[in-house]
Enzyme design. Structure first.
Site, mmCIF file in Angstrom:
data_model
loop_
_atom_site.group_PDB
_atom_site.id
_atom_site.type_symbol
_atom_site.label_atom_id
_atom_site.label_comp_id
_atom_site.label_asym_id
_atom_site.label_seq_id
_atom_site.Cartn_x
_atom_site.Cartn_y
_atom_site.Cartn_z
ATOM 1 N N LYS A 123 39.736 35.614 31.881
ATOM 2 C CA LYS A 123 38.481 35.951 31.202
ATOM 3 C C LYS A 123 38.019 34.829 30.277
ATOM 4 O O LYS A 123 38.790 33.977 29.847
ATOM 5 C CB LYS A 123 38.640 37.247 30.404
ATOM 6 N N ARG A 157 45.595 44.247 34.936
ATOM 7 C CA ARG A 157 44.911 43.793 36.144
ATOM 8 C C ARG A 157 44.917 42.269 36.077
ATOM 9 O O ARG A 157 44.436 41.682 35.109
ATOM 10 C CB ARG A 157 43.485 44.349 36.166
#
Length: 189
Positions: A123, A157
């Site tokens: 991210k 995840r």
């Protein structure tokens, strides 16, 4: 909801709703199909979510809004043991806010009554911390997953499955050895 239903009919087992049930029919699809349901936190739309990032009390607001999503899912008939919450790392949050939510996994579990899923892999907040482009964020991603699990996340995840699994096995072995050794020391004393 239509896409989720088609995916379930094609063999999927989990619905990942980043909007936290913005589509009211999504909970019904999860209930009817027996799907696992991941309820994400997101304010606004993905295209504009970073435009107005503002929280008076980050943890309380995210937990409360996730709690509303959980309540809607339960009312629609989704069993509580099939629901996970995702605080939406990077979805309408600054890098600092994303890091804080990752660290608050245990508190989010306590406040929502549901296990927490953290999706921090590669991210933008990791790029802000490390200065690395998305393709070079494996080490930061693995570190984030380890911290998330240590802080109470039940599911992570990830993109780099083998590296993350290896790191988590080491953490689990260290924790087991720590418990065993400390218990043995207390028993011997």
């Amino acid at each position: 909801a239509e896409v989720a239903l088609a995916a379930m009919q094609a063999g999927a087992a989990i619905i990942n709703d980043i909007s936290g049930l913005a589509d009211p029919a999504m909970a019904s699809v999860a209930a009817r199909t027996g799907a696992g349901l991941v309820l994400g936190h997101l304010r606004g739309e993905p295209a504009t979510m970073q435009a107005q990032v503002s929280f008076a009390d980050l943890l309380a607001e995210v937990a409360r809004e996730l709690g509303f999503s959980v309540e809607r899912a339960l009312r629609a008939g989704v069993p509580g043991d099939r629901i996970l919450v995702d605080p939406g790392i990077g979805f309408g949050k600054t890098a600092e806010q994303s890091a804080a939510l990752l660290a608050a996994s245990h508190e989010l579990t306590q406040q929502t009554g549901c296990p927490v899923l953290i999706g921090a892999s590669r991210k933008a907040f990791l790029g802000a911390i490390t200065g690395k482009p998305v393709g070079e964020r494996m080490i930061g991603s693995v570190a984030a997953a380890v911290i998330a699990v240590e802080r109470g996340a039940s599911v992570v995840r990830v993109h780099d499955v083998a590296a993350t699994a290896e790191a988590l096995r080491v953490v689990a072995a260290v924790r087991a050895a720590e418990r065993s050794t400390l218990r043995g020391t207390r028993d011997a004393g």
